[in-house]
Design an enzyme around this catalytic site. Structure first.
Site, PDB file in Angstrom:
ATOM      1  CB  ALA A 131      53.415  72.434 155.416  1.00 43.49           C
ATOM      2  CG  ASP A 163      47.887  78.744 154.468  1.00 48.74           C
ATOM      3  OD1 ASP A 163      48.522  78.044 153.652  1.00 48.74           O
ATOM      4  OD2 ASP A 163      48.378  79.733 155.038  1.00 48.74           O
ATOM      5  CG  ASP A 188      44.173  78.718 161.518  1.00 40.83           C
ATOM      6  OD1 ASP A 188      43.870  79.377 162.530  1.00 40.83           O
ATOM      7  OD2 ASP A 188      45.351  78.564 161.137  1.00 40.83           O
TER       8      ASP A 188
END
Length: 310
Positions: free
Chosen positions: A88, A256, A239
């Site tokens: 993205a 994120d 992540d």
């Protein structure tokens, strides 16, 4: 009330995914479909402004923050790109009501077209996120065009849902800072802009900083508490690294989260959690945090207990 005294519904129950088919209908409505074409969504040729999309989007948790512009008379103006990525791009948008002083900056995350999207090891992250219709499961497993679009919708909706949940916890018992999730529309997320509202400069990532000893200890303490809140909510970031942690006015902000992992329903959940701890622990240790404060094994074991897995 201490965090350990949270009601049972705020803790994880074994065997039930936060991404299964009993999600609230308001999230399902925004998940797998792109918003319909709307001639009013085209930008003004002279100003580049668009009408606000607030009226046909899924909204973030209430009460809405006072800084957020929700008036339908508002217009959105693109100000540039904040970040590009494989999954993205994040754009900076100003939402303002013309001829008034009502305005706010938003970070707008737009997932790429499914034909060109490359999610990082998405198969492992998607474990525990299932829909009941076998055709849709087969499409996602086979990465058909339809299946990739569904996966994109799942990633967007998963990030929106996780941010909404964590925001609610931060306003109550939990101590974790995340951007306020403003709205979800198809595979586009609008989020609170974290940075200097006057200049439009985003807050720096942790990886960009070289904190002194006292600040380093404080940031580590904030991070450990944020990881505890995530674990109690049944999540692993999936992540986590110094590149998706912002530092704004001394506050550590977690960002994120499209790959957020259900640590109970996903068989690889404990592994993702352990990797998150190992990556950030290594960074803090390399910056001089005393070894007695950084014990990835002990912290991972504690977080698994918080998630109800030990």
């Amino acid at each position: 009330m201490r965090d350990h005294d949270l009601p049972a519904l705020e803790r994880r129950s074994r065997g039930k995914s936060r991404f299964d088919d009993d999600e609230p209908q308001f999230l399902k409505r925004g998940r797998h479909t792109e918003p319909p074409a709307d001639p009013d969504s085209e930008p003004d040729r002279d100003t580049g402004e668009r009408w606000s999309s607030w009226d046909d989007a899924v909204h973030g948790p209430q009460p809405h923050p006072g800084w957020l512009v929700t008036e339908l008379a508002a217009k959105d103006t693109e100000l540039g790109v904040l970040k590009t990525g494989k999954e993205a791009d994040v754009h900076l948008v100003r939402r303002a009501v013309p001829d008034t002083d009502r305005s706010c900056l938003l970070a707008v995350k737009r997932y790429r077209d499914p034909e060109h999207r490359l999610f990082h090891r998405d198969a492992g992250y998607l474990e525990g996120r299932r829909v009941r219709r076998s055709r849709e499961n087969r499409a996602m497993a086979g990465r058909t065009a339809f299946g990739r679009q569904m996966i994109a919708g799942q990633w967007a909706a998963a990030e929106f849902a996780a941010l909404a949940r964590l925001w609610e916890l931060s306003a109550g018992h939990g101590r974790i800072a995340v951007p306020y999730p403003v709205q979800l529309r198809g595979t586009e997320l609008m989020l609170e802009f974290v940075g200097d509202a006057a200049s439009g400069e985003a807050a720096p990532r942790l990886a960009q900083l070289r904190p002194g000893p006292a600040e380093l200890r404080d940031l580590w303490a904030q991070l450990v508490e944020a990881l505890r809140v995530l674990a109690r909510a049944g999540y692993a970031h999936g992540d986590l690294s110094p590149y998706n942690l912002l530092v704004h006015q001394g506050r550590l902000v977690v960002i994120d989260l499209p790959q957020v992992v259900d640590v109970v329903a996903n068989p690889q959940g404990p592994e993702f959690l352990a990797r998150d701890v190992r990556v950030v622990g290594t960074w803090f240790a390399a910056r001089g945090l005393p070894a007695e404060l950084v014990d990835p094994g002990a912290l991972t074991a504690e977080l698994l207990r918080e998630a109800g897995l030990r």
